[in-house]
Design a protein around this motif. Structure first.
Motif, PDB file in Angstrom:
ATOM      1  N   ILE A  56      -3.674   6.251   4.050  1.00  0.00           N
ATOM      2  CA  ILE A  56      -3.139   5.066   3.389  1.00  0.00           C
ATOM      3  C   ILE A  56      -3.967   4.786   2.151  1.00  0.00           C
ATOM      4  N   LEU A  57      -3.299   4.605   1.029  1.00  0.00           N
ATOM      5  CA  LEU A  57      -3.962   4.247  -0.220  1.00  0.00           C
ATOM      6  C   LEU A  57      -3.771   2.745  -0.424  1.00  0.00           C
ATOM      7  N   ALA A  58      -4.869   1.993  -0.403  1.00  0.00           N
ATOM      8  CA  ALA A  58      -4.785   0.536  -0.512  1.00  0.00           C
ATOM      9  C   ALA A  58      -5.938  -0.001  -1.346  1.00  0.00           C
ATOM     10  N   SER A  59      -5.703  -1.163  -1.938  1.00  0.00           N
ATOM     11  CA  SER A  59      -6.743  -1.848  -2.709  1.00  0.00           C
ATOM     12  C   SER A  59      -7.060  -3.151  -1.999  1.00  0.00           C
ATOM     13  N   ILE A  60      -8.057  -3.100  -1.140  1.00  0.00           N
ATOM     14  CA  ILE A  60      -8.400  -4.259  -0.311  1.00  0.00           C
ATOM     15  C   ILE A  60      -9.862  -4.149   0.099  1.00  0.00           C
ATOM     16  N   GLY A  61     -10.523  -5.270   0.253  1.00  0.00           N
ATOM     17  CA  GLY A  61     -11.918  -5.245   0.676  1.00  0.00           C
ATOM     18  C   GLY A  61     -12.628  -6.524   0.295  1.00  0.00           C
ATOM     19  N   TYR A  62     -13.920  -6.555   0.593  1.00  0.00           N
ATOM     20  CA  TYR A  62     -14.755  -7.701   0.251  1.00  0.00           C
ATOM     21  C   TYR A  62     -15.665  -7.323  -0.913  1.00  0.00           C
ATOM     22  N   ALA A 121       0.856  -1.180   0.000  1.00  0.00           N
ATOM     23  CA  ALA A 121       0.000   0.000   0.000  1.00  0.00           C
ATOM     24  C   ALA A 121       0.900   1.241   0.000  1.00  0.00           C
ATOM     25  N   ILE A 122       0.271   2.413  -0.058  1.00  0.00           N
ATOM     26  CA  ILE A 122       1.019   3.669  -0.100  1.00  0.00           C
ATOM     27  C   ILE A 122       0.627   4.535   1.087  1.00  0.00           C
ATOM     28  N   TYR A 123       1.647   5.048   1.779  1.00  0.00           N
ATOM     29  CA  TYR A 123       1.422   5.953   2.910  1.00  0.00           C
ATOM     30  C   TYR A 123       1.657   7.378   2.427  1.00  0.00           C
ATOM     31  N   ILE A 124       0.609   8.220   2.555  1.00  0.00           N
ATOM     32  CA  ILE A 124       0.700   9.603   2.077  1.00  0.00           C
ATOM     33  C   ILE A 124       0.573  10.534   3.278  1.00  0.00           C
ATOM     34  N   LEU A 151      -1.805   3.803  10.999  1.00  0.00           N
ATOM     35  CA  LEU A 151      -2.176   5.211  11.125  1.00  0.00           C
ATOM     36  C   LEU A 151      -1.982   5.733  12.547  1.00  0.00           C
ATOM     37  N   GLY A 152      -1.569   4.849  13.448  1.00  0.00           N
ATOM     38  CA  GLY A 152      -1.332   5.262  14.830  1.00  0.00           C
ATOM     39  C   GLY A 152      -2.591   5.343  15.650  1.00  0.00           C
ATOM     40  N   LEU A 153      -3.610   4.593  15.283  1.00  0.00           N
ATOM     41  CA  LEU A 153      -4.884   4.614  15.999  1.00  0.00           C
ATOM     42  C   LEU A 153      -5.030   3.345  16.833  1.00  0.00           C
ATOM     43  N   SER A 154      -5.580   3.489  18.007  1.00  0.00           N
ATOM     44  CA  SER A 154      -5.818   2.322  18.847  1.00  0.00           C
ATOM     45  C   SER A 154      -7.144   1.670  18.517  1.00  0.00           C
ATOM     46  N   ARG A 159      -9.013   2.600  -2.255  1.00  0.00           N
ATOM     47  CA  ARG A 159      -9.583   3.682  -1.464  1.00  0.00           C
ATOM     48  C   ARG A 159      -8.520   4.291  -0.554  1.00  0.00           C
ATOM     49  N   PHE A 160      -8.837   5.484  -0.026  1.00  0.00           N
ATOM     50  CA  PHE A 160      -8.010   6.104   1.007  1.00  0.00           C
ATOM     51  C   PHE A 160      -8.591   5.766   2.377  1.00  0.00           C
ATOM     52  N   TYR A 161      -7.706   5.456   3.302  1.00  0.00           N
ATOM     53  CA  TYR A 161      -8.082   5.208   4.690  1.00  0.00           C
ATOM     54  C   TYR A 161      -7.398   6.272   5.529  1.00  0.00           C
ATOM     55  N   PHE A 162      -8.171   6.955   6.391  1.00  0.00           N
ATOM     56  CA  PHE A 162      -7.602   8.038   7.183  1.00  0.00           C
ATOM     57  C   PHE A 162      -8.348   8.129   8.513  1.00  0.00           C
ATOM     58  N   ALA A 163      -7.781   8.877   9.444  1.00  0.00           N
ATOM     59  CA  ALA A 163      -8.310   8.919  10.814  1.00  0.00           C
ATOM     60  C   ALA A 163      -9.334  10.022  10.974  1.00  0.00           C
ATOM     61  N   ALA A 164     -10.413   9.690  11.682  1.00  0.00           N
ATOM     62  CA  ALA A 164     -11.384  10.708  12.061  1.00  0.00           C
ATOM     63  C   ALA A 164     -10.879  11.416  13.319  1.00  0.00           C
ATOM     64  N   PRO A 165     -11.327  12.643  13.556  1.00  0.00           N
ATOM     65  CA  PRO A 165     -10.934  13.319  14.806  1.00  0.00           C
ATOM     66  C   PRO A 165     -11.404  12.516  16.018  1.00  0.00           C
ATOM     67  N   LYS A 166     -10.747  12.740  17.156  1.00  0.00           N
ATOM     68  CA  LYS A 166     -11.101  11.982  18.353  1.00  0.00           C
ATOM     69  C   LYS A 166     -12.555  12.182  18.745  1.00  0.00           C
TER      70      LYS A 166
END
Length: 949
Positions: A330-336, A230-233, A262-265, A284-291
């Motif tokens: 993170i840009l990745a191609s994964i899923g169901y 995957a790609i970390y941006i 992404l450093g998320l617990s 798709r892009f995967y990213f963190a929502a605010p706390k």
């Protein structure tokens, strides 16, 4: 319409298709069967004796529990299916417009949908989301069975459609769906639980053990772990884009792995973008929502808004996705998927990332379609379907619209009658499409060829195409109305599409251009765009795209220190000159490679190579320096030259080894191009002629024939080798004394086209002052012009224009003997190319008419003008052939021509012999009945007295 806060208030909402409504009501109980059918063809030409092959048509049978319906015939399978569904709805008494749910109904359906998603039944269903549920059941601790709300939002299309009905702005703000999902879950306290301020939902009561066991057993055995690239941006543009590895355990949940990187617990706080590229893709892009994600939980569903994140925007990810992405991603191609229970995955490499980046502008899409990133360019003009390589302009434009979440482009094709189009072409004003169009239709299907109903279009019409592009909310963004006329509908559509693409290409590369330059650019390409909407829908996504040209990796561009002096320097051409040189319009085939080289060529890294690469010379289909070098070469020669580096995204998109390419880019380097010219295919004869002659030679030959008809007051004419009837069709546009016309050819396909053309001119024209009103009869024959048929004996005038060179020389002599001894027309006109003029044509610049042809004459041998020519004669050879025929059959012969000047070398481009019959007393006897010979087959016949036609 006002939009208050009441749920019962109607709002603009998408209309469900008939097939979608049938699916809602019957589900899998509705069965569609599509079959190919053959129906009688309507060729629009009564009396044509040639069997016409009709288009491929489809018919659909829809089986429902209580009855079956059958659709009509359609060109597309999906249209047949929708028609069958529509018929079924009418039989059920269901009105489409009335069946569309209101916002209140959609909200109730949304709650019911969420309830169904968390049911025992859904866990066992074959659905991408159910696979996520099963994976969530393997999560440990407090996360067990907890499903991220973002997963539900991206995996369930029905849920998304209901949200669009409730609030159409969801299309522009995909994350707004999360608010509706969480609010719907809050309305089901007896079934699901959603912690306040979190983006996850789980069942209140666990699934029964037998349901879990049954669902898990459906999954096939998979490897213990899966390694995915995957790609970390990073959010900061100062940090480099880097590859990362996702190690997915067969007993884990891939969202937890992404959350960890992404450093998320808690993976429940991972947000997911819409798909990148193809709709079927899982990239798709995967990213963190605010706390504390700011959910809009107000009661006003219709006016719900997207609350700003307040976090830093990831510019690079947002520009690629067309959706706001916050923080590191993170840009990745994964899923169901629907195809099975197992997880789908593909590697996303740095190269694929940079390829996605360059595909944001049309020239990048074209480069990728040709797999020639460092050589190809989006052509400047659309010439012919044969010479165009790569994705066609219409396909690229449709792809562009899909990528930016716009509606499919609308193509409005207009046909303009020949008489009107001639006047427009002579006018300095732009033709008004809506005022002068004989017909206008809209086309929105991506791959369907553009067809205009032949019954409504007069043969010989010219075509224009206007293009409109709309946003998903149906706001007009852009329109293009070119003022150029084309003979073919497809050419009009493709050329207009190319204009839009060229404008988009230029604009998106310089989005900060001045208003004055912006206006000039729009005028050049006949573009009118609505700036505010265009910026909102398109430019906003590319507001940071300039970074790809300056700091793709956050590094400064290295100084070249004189590695290259200009755009293409140190050109070295090797090999013997074969005299087979390219000219504008030629189709070239080259073998090339491109490498990164350091100063002094101490190191070299291959980036791109193609063994056989075709492009048309003079259309801008390759980078300028490559075309400039190839124009100096001949077939068999090789060349090597150097250029400065293009934008880094192009280099990295082409690089096979990213690590090595990145190492080269840190030091002064340039590109080395190595080329071998493999083949040159000259442009078709008519294109070469049109480039040098105005009017074209074909029109000059017609005018020469008309002059002979008027001078001799001929009432009958036969065209030997009439082909598709171009001469006969053209003659109908001139006032002449002709009453009978005939044509002979051996190609049934050409004769079929000729019949349709002549029929439309002779029958469909109702104006009594038309030039063709003098024609009383017309007939077309299938036969060889070296065979005799007495029905064509004794015509006033016979023509054979640009035909004999397609025969062997012996056959040409046989034709001359047959026509002058047996058919015996009073006048015979024969034209054929002057071989001596080829050097002018083949050395001419197809984009310029200003050069003096005499200056281009060289003492070198030339190729024939057409690959189908068996021979081409010099003036001396042609005159010798014609003079012997004339003496042998008692005719006088005169020589003339068109194109060029008789007293200037090398004479006429098309040489003409006019045979005039010498009348003797015995000629008065005529043809006897016993001499009648019918060897030709009548293909089509018309008589003005036949009213029914």
């Amino acid at each position: 319409m006002e939009t208050g806060g009441s749920l019962v208030q109607a709002i603009r909402k998408p209309t469900l298709t008939p097939k979608a409504i049938i699916h809602q009501k019957f589900g899998s109980k509705a069965s569609y069967t599509v079959e190919e059918v053959e129906e009688p063809t309507q060729n629009g030409c009564p009396g044509l004796a040639i069997l016409q092959k009709g288009p491929c048509l489809y018919r659909c049978s829809l089986d429902l529990p209580d009855f079956t319906v059958v659709s009509g015939s359609f060109k597309k399978k999906k249209d047949a299916e929708q028609s069958a569904a529509q018929i079924a709805l009418e039989k059920l008494g269901i009105n489409l417009s009335a069946d569309s749910p209101t916002a209140e109904e959609a909200w109730r359906e949304l709650i019911a949908r969420v309830k169904y998603i968390f049911s025992n039944e859904f866990l066992s269903a074959l659905h991408p989301l159910s696979s996520h549920f099963k994976a969530a059941l393997r999560r440990v601790g407090d996360l067990n069975a907890s499903v991220p709300a973002s997963v539900i939002a991206i995996c369930d299309g029905k849920l998304n459609n209901l949200c669009k009905i409730i609030n159409p702005t969801v299309e522009s703000h995909p994350l707004l769906v999360l608010s509706y999902i969480m609010r719907a879950a809050a309305g089901l306290p007896e079934l699901v639980v959603g912690a306040e301020g979190q983006l996850s939902i789980w069942r209140k009561d666990p699934y029964p053990p037998n349901v879990i066991e049954s669902s898990i057993s459906q999954q096939s055995d998979v490897a213990e772990s899966i390694t995915i690239m995957a790609i970390y941006i990073p959010c900061s543009p100062e940090k480099a884009v880097e590859p990362v590895i996702l190690n997915i355990s067969s007993t884990g949940y891939y969202f937890d792995v992404i959350a960890q990187i992404l450093g998320l617990s808690d993976a429940n706080m991972v947000l997911v973008s819409r798909t990148i590229g193809k709709a079927s893709s899982e990239t798709r892009f995967y990213f963190a929502a605010p706390k504390s994600y700011p959910l809009d939980m107000s009661s006003d569903l219709l006016n719900a808004i997207v609350v700003p994140f307040g976090g830093p925007l990831n510019a690079r990810a947002s520009s690629l996705c067309g959706q706001d992405i916050y923080g590191d991603s993170i840009l990745a191609s994964i899923g169901y998927t629907w195809k099975g229970q197992d997880i789908f995955h593909e590697d996303v490499t740095l190269q694929s990332y940079y390829r996605m980046l360059i595909s944001k502008i049309p020239s990048g899409v074209y480069k990728l379609s040709r797999e020639a990133i460092l050589a190809a360019e989006l052509p400047l003009t659309f010439t012919t379907k044969t010479n165009w390589k790569g994705s066609f302009p219409r396909e690229i434009l449709s792809s562009f619209c899909r990528q930016y979440r716009l509606l499919e482009p609308v193509f409005c094709v207009s046909s303009i009658p020949l008489k009107v189009s001639s006047e427009l072409s002579r006018s300095n004003n732009k033709p008004g499409v809506s005022e002068s169009a004989d017909q206008e239709r809209e086309y929105t299907n991506e791959n369907e060829s553009v067809d205009v109903d032949p019954k409504l279009v007069v043969s010989g019409s010219s075509f224009t195409c206007e293009i409109k592009i709309y946003s998903k909310c149906q706001d007009l963004i852009l329109e293009c109305a070119p003022n150029v006329l084309y003979k073919k509908q497809n050419d009009a559509v493709q050329s207009a599409s190319l204009k839009v693409l060229s404008w988009l290409n230029a604009y998106l590369k310089d989005i900060d251009m001045s208003l004055e330059k912006e206006k000039q650019l729009a005028n050049v390409f006949d573009i009118k765009f609505y700036r505010q909407i265009f910026f909102k829908e398109v430019v906003k996504c590319l507001s940071v795209c300039n970074c790809q040209h300056n700091e793709t990796l956050g590094r400064k561009e290295p100084e070249l220190n004189g590695v290259v002096e200009n755009d293409a320097s140190y050109i070295n051409i090797e090999g013997t000159d074969s005299d087979l040189c390219p000219s504008n319009g030629s189709l070239l085939c080259v073998c090339y490679s491109v490498s990164l080289v350091t100063k002094g060529e101490l190191q070299k890294e291959l980036l791109e190579s193609i063994e056989e690469f075709e492009f048309e010379m003079g259309t801008g289909a390759v980078i300028p320096c490559l075309e400039a070098v190839v124009s100096q070469m001949s077939v068999g020669q090789s060349a090597c030259f150097y250029t400065e580096l293009p934008p880094e995204d192009l280099v990295l998109a082409a690089a096979k080894d990213l690590a090595n390419a990145l190492a080269f880019l840190t030091s002064p380097c340039c590109l080395e191009y190595s080329i071998i010219l493999l083949q040159v295919t000259e442009p078709p004869e008519d294109r070469m002629e049109q480039a040098l002659f105005n009017p074209p030679l074909s029109k000059q030959r017609v005018e020469y024939a008309v002059q002979q008809i008027q001078e001799f007051c001929a009432t009958s004419l036969v065209d030997f080798g009439c082909g598709s009837g171009s001469l006969l069709e053209s003659l109908l546009e001139y006032p002449t004394s002709l009453e009978t016309i005939a044509g002979v050819d051996i190609s049934q396909k050409s004769l079929s086209r000729a019949a349709k053309v002549l029929h439309s001119k002779l029958v469909m024209k109702s104006d009594f002052d038309a030039p063709c009103r003098s024609i009383k009869s017309a007939i077309l024959f299938d036969g060889s012009i070296t065979d005799f048929d007495s029905r064509l004996c004794g015509f006033d005038l016979a023509t054979c224009l640009e035909v004999i060179e397609h025969m062997e020389e012996e056959q040409a002599s046989l034709f001359g003997d047959i026509v002058l001894s047996s058919f015996r027309p009073r006048i015979l006109i024969v034209s054929t190319p002057n071989y001596e003029y080829n050097v002018v044509l083949q050395k001419s610049n197809l984009t310029s008419h200003e050069d003096d042809p005499e200056e281009k004459i060289q003492s070198q041998s030339c190729k024939f003008r057409n690959h189908d020519h068996k021979f081409e004669w010099t003036r001396e050879q042609f005159q010798h052939w014609a003079s012997e025929l004339a003496v042998r059959h008692k005719y006088r012969v005169e020589f003339s021509g068109v194109g060029g000047v008789v007293d200037l070398e090398p004479g006429f481009a098309s040489q003409i012999a006019v045979f005039r019959r010498v009348f003797l007393p015995e000629d008065a006897d005529g043809l006897k009945d016993e001499d009648s010979v019918w060897q030709y087959k009548v293909i089509w016949e018309w008589n003005r007295r036949q009213k029914r036609w």
